[in-house]
Design a protein around this motif. Structure first.
Motif, PDB file in Angstrom:
ATOM      1  N   GLN A  29      13.037   6.088  -2.232  1.00 17.33           N
ATOM      2  CA  GLN A  29      12.699   4.769  -2.739  1.00 17.33           C
ATOM      3  C   GLN A  29      11.606   4.132  -1.892  1.00 17.33           C
ATOM      4  O   GLN A  29      11.760   3.997  -0.682  1.00 17.33           O
ATOM      5  CB  GLN A  29      13.937   3.853  -2.736  1.00 17.33           C
ATOM      6  CG  GLN A  29      15.016   4.285  -3.712  1.00 17.33           C
ATOM      7  CD  GLN A  29      14.540   4.226  -5.151  1.00 17.33           C
ATOM      8  OE1 GLN A  29      13.775   3.353  -5.525  1.00 17.33           O
ATOM      9  NE2 GLN A  29      14.998   5.166  -5.959  1.00 17.33           N
ATOM     10  N   PRO A  30      10.479   3.760  -2.500  1.00 15.84           N
ATOM     11  CA  PRO A  30       9.467   3.012  -1.760  1.00 15.84           C
ATOM     12  C   PRO A  30      10.054   1.727  -1.186  1.00 15.84           C
ATOM     13  O   PRO A  30      10.986   1.154  -1.753  1.00 15.84           O
ATOM     14  CB  PRO A  30       8.415   2.705  -2.834  1.00 15.84           C
ATOM     15  CG  PRO A  30       8.650   3.718  -3.901  1.00 15.84           C
ATOM     16  CD  PRO A  30      10.117   3.978  -3.899  1.00 15.84           C
ATOM     17  N   THR A  31       9.529   1.295  -0.059  1.00 10.89           N
ATOM     18  CA  THR A  31      10.080   0.108   0.589  1.00 10.89           C
ATOM     19  C   THR A  31       9.565  -1.184  -0.014  1.00 10.89           C
ATOM     20  O   THR A  31      10.228  -2.210   0.064  1.00 10.89           O
ATOM     21  CB  THR A  31       9.749   0.131   2.092  1.00 10.89           C
ATOM     22  OG1 THR A  31       8.325   0.200   2.246  1.00 10.89           O
ATOM     23  CG2 THR A  31      10.379   1.351   2.762  1.00 10.89           C
ATOM     24  N   THR A  32       8.380  -1.139  -0.621  1.00 11.56           N
ATOM     25  CA  THR A  32       7.768  -2.370  -1.130  1.00 11.56           C
ATOM     26  C   THR A  32       7.097  -2.103  -2.466  1.00 11.56           C
ATOM     27  O   THR A  32       6.482  -1.059  -2.667  1.00 11.56           O
ATOM     28  CB  THR A  32       6.707  -2.902  -0.138  1.00 11.56           C
ATOM     29  OG1 THR A  32       7.291  -3.040   1.150  1.00 11.56           O
ATOM     30  CG2 THR A  32       6.177  -4.261  -0.608  1.00 11.56           C
ATOM     31  N   ARG A  33       7.209  -3.080  -3.367  1.00 11.45           N
ATOM     32  CA  ARG A  33       6.513  -3.020  -4.644  1.00 11.45           C
ATOM     33  C   ARG A  33       5.696  -4.297  -4.806  1.00 11.45           C
ATOM     34  O   ARG A  33       6.205  -5.399  -4.573  1.00 11.45           O
ATOM     35  CB  ARG A  33       7.507  -2.891  -5.799  1.00 11.45           C
ATOM     36  CG  ARG A  33       6.860  -2.899  -7.188  1.00 11.45           C
ATOM     37  CD  ARG A  33       7.925  -2.914  -8.256  1.00 11.45           C
ATOM     38  NE  ARG A  33       7.348  -2.977  -9.590  1.00 11.45           N
ATOM     39  CZ  ARG A  33       8.066  -3.174 -10.691  1.00 11.45           C
ATOM     40  NH1 ARG A  33       9.383  -3.317 -10.610  1.00 11.45           N
ATOM     41  NH2 ARG A  33       7.480  -3.228 -11.865  1.00 11.45           N
ATOM     42  N   TYR A  34       4.413  -4.150  -5.180  1.00 10.53           N
ATOM     43  CA  TYR A  34       3.536  -5.288  -5.387  1.00 10.53           C
ATOM     44  C   TYR A  34       3.173  -5.383  -6.869  1.00 10.53           C
ATOM     45  O   TYR A  34       2.752  -4.398  -7.477  1.00 10.53           O
ATOM     46  CB  TYR A  34       2.257  -5.140  -4.564  1.00 10.53           C
ATOM     47  CG  TYR A  34       2.470  -5.080  -3.074  1.00 10.53           C
ATOM     48  CD1 TYR A  34       2.562  -6.248  -2.315  1.00 10.53           C
ATOM     49  CD2 TYR A  34       2.575  -3.856  -2.421  1.00 10.53           C
ATOM     50  CE1 TYR A  34       2.750  -6.190  -0.941  1.00 10.53           C
ATOM     51  CE2 TYR A  34       2.770  -3.797  -1.047  1.00 10.53           C
ATOM     52  CZ  TYR A  34       2.853  -4.961  -0.314  1.00 10.53           C
ATOM     53  OH  TYR A  34       3.049  -4.903   1.042  1.00 10.53           O
ATOM     54  N   GLU A  38       3.211 -10.952  -6.540  1.00  7.47           N
ATOM     55  CA  GLU A  38       2.737 -10.956  -5.153  1.00  7.47           C
ATOM     56  C   GLU A  38       1.236 -11.197  -5.057  1.00  7.47           C
ATOM     57  O   GLU A  38       0.694 -11.253  -3.948  1.00  7.47           O
ATOM     58  CB  GLU A  38       3.082  -9.625  -4.479  1.00  7.47           C
ATOM     59  CG  GLU A  38       4.565  -9.416  -4.177  1.00  7.47           C
ATOM     60  CD  GLU A  38       5.387  -9.140  -5.428  1.00  7.47           C
ATOM     61  OE1 GLU A  38       6.499  -9.689  -5.528  1.00  7.47           O
ATOM     62  OE2 GLU A  38       4.901  -8.387  -6.312  1.00  7.47           O
ATOM     63  N   TRP A 252       0.396   4.998  -0.489  1.00  7.16           N
ATOM     64  CA  TRP A 252       0.242   4.019  -1.563  1.00  7.16           C
ATOM     65  C   TRP A 252       0.308   4.759  -2.891  1.00  7.16           C
ATOM     66  O   TRP A 252      -0.332   5.791  -3.068  1.00  7.16           O
ATOM     67  CB  TRP A 252      -1.093   3.285  -1.441  1.00  7.16           C
ATOM     68  CG  TRP A 252      -1.251   2.477  -0.195  1.00  7.16           C
ATOM     69  CD1 TRP A 252      -1.911   2.842   0.948  1.00  7.16           C
ATOM     70  CD2 TRP A 252      -0.743   1.163   0.049  1.00  7.16           C
ATOM     71  NE1 TRP A 252      -1.842   1.833   1.881  1.00  7.16           N
ATOM     72  CE2 TRP A 252      -1.126   0.795   1.364  1.00  7.16           C
ATOM     73  CE3 TRP A 252       0.012   0.259  -0.710  1.00  7.16           C
ATOM     74  CZ2 TRP A 252      -0.800  -0.420   1.923  1.00  7.16           C
ATOM     75  CZ3 TRP A 252       0.330  -0.978  -0.156  1.00  7.16           C
ATOM     76  CH2 TRP A 252      -0.066  -1.304   1.144  1.00  7.16           C
ATOM     77  N   PHE A 260       3.121   0.623  -5.220  1.00  4.66           N
ATOM     78  CA  PHE A 260       4.270   0.927  -4.378  1.00  4.66           C
ATOM     79  C   PHE A 260       3.795   1.453  -3.030  1.00  4.66           C
ATOM     80  O   PHE A 260       2.759   2.093  -2.917  1.00  4.66           O
ATOM     81  CB  PHE A 260       5.163   1.989  -5.036  1.00  4.66           C
ATOM     82  CG  PHE A 260       5.890   1.526  -6.265  1.00  4.66           C
ATOM     83  CD1 PHE A 260       7.191   1.088  -6.192  1.00  4.66           C
ATOM     84  CD2 PHE A 260       5.262   1.548  -7.500  1.00  4.66           C
ATOM     85  CE1 PHE A 260       7.873   0.677  -7.341  1.00  4.66           C
ATOM     86  CE2 PHE A 260       5.927   1.143  -8.647  1.00  4.66           C
ATOM     87  CZ  PHE A 260       7.243   0.699  -8.575  1.00  4.66           C
ATOM     88  N   THR A 261       4.614   1.226  -1.999  1.00  2.96           N
ATOM     89  CA  THR A 261       4.407   1.845  -0.709  1.00  2.96           C
ATOM     90  C   THR A 261       5.751   2.022  -0.030  1.00  2.96           C
ATOM     91  O   THR A 261       6.740   1.402  -0.400  1.00  2.96           O
ATOM     92  CB  THR A 261       3.473   1.004   0.167  1.00  2.96           C
ATOM     93  OG1 THR A 261       3.195   1.742   1.374  1.00  2.96           O
ATOM     94  CG2 THR A 261       4.113  -0.310   0.557  1.00  2.96           C
TER      95      THR A 261
END
Length: 261
Positions: A29-34, A38, A252, A260-261
């Motif tokens: 699972q990516p840690t962050t979604r923009y 955002e 990325w 996602f990242t």
């Protein structure tokens, strides 16, 4: 951007090395979604690149975004972009180039996009790929074929649609449309064959220890030490572009549902 090694090309197109597949569908699972929440210009991400100052550039179907790690700065037709639907970007000799769905090719000059001088195609021909070639060239993939700019001269290399391009470690470029071709820095074009149709790559990149591949069926592959594992991000996400960060600490992932990242 998008550099991949010849070893990896061997894995993808020639099947030259055997790789050991781990269980399919491993969860990561990516840690962050923009997304637009955002500050991203639009959530349909089509291309990614990082410039020499470390800014991350994100091409979307609603404009171009520049990310400094904290906030997004947006660019659109009012800033000189040829189209709000930005299909392709690349940093060429320190300057960001951008191509749109309605055609046209522009580069960022002193904070504003200007048309690339001498670009030979008319407006209305979509630009799908931009990639540096060798030390002083660039290739442009469009709906009507592949163009190369080298030593100030434009050359038509292919007459078929080109939808993505990936730069190799030696300066060559792999372009993919209905077929795959290898373009050498001297403009020699060689057809490439895939070993199997179920893992046609749409994007690739390298990180500090891993090579990453996104295939046409929406699977993300991590290759390390000759072993590969298929990873899942988020159901329904169509991966369109991958970019390893300059320091190899981030991957990325540009998708149809955000960054996602």
């Amino acid at each position: 951007m998008k550099d991949i090694r010849f070893l990896f090309i061997g894995l993808m197109w020639a099947g030259a090395l055997a790789i050991v597949a781990e269980p399919v569908g491993a969860q990561w699972q990516p840690t962050t979604r923009y997304t637009v929440r955002e500050g991203l210009a639009q959530s349909q991400v089509s291309d990614l690149d990082q410039d020499e100052d470390g800014y991350l550039w994100i091409a979307t179907e609603g404009g171009l975004s520049r990310f400094d790690g904290l906030r997004f700065t947006l660019f659109g037709p009012e800033d000189g972009l040829p189209d709000s639907v930005v299909n392709a970007i690349d940093v060429v000799d320190g300057t960001l180039w951008a191509g749109g769905q309605d055609g046209g090719l522009a580069r960022l000059v002193r904070g504003r996009f200007e048309p690339v001088p001498g670009y030979p195609l008319d407006e209305g021909v979509p630009v799908f790929a931009i990639e540096r070639l060798g030390e002083n060239g660039v290739v442009i993939g469009t709906e009507t074929g592949l163009l190369a700019l080298r030593d100030g001269e434009w050359t038509q290399l292919l007459d078929e649609i080109i939808v993505t391009a990936t730069r190799l470690a030696d300066g060559g470029v792999v372009v993919i449309g209905r077929r795959a071709h290898l373009v050498a820095p001297d403009l020699t074009v060689t057809p490439l064959d895939f070993p199997g149709g179920d893992q046609v790559p749409v994007a690739a990149t390298t990180g500090a220890d891993d090579t990453w591949l996104a295939d046409i069926d929406g699977r993300l592959h991590r290759i390390r030490d000759g072993r590969t594992i298929q990873l899942a991000i988020e159901p329904g996400s169509e991966m369109r572009q991958l970019l390893g960060s300059r320091h190899g600490r981030f991957l990325w992932i540009g998708t149809n549902r955000g960054l996602f990242t």
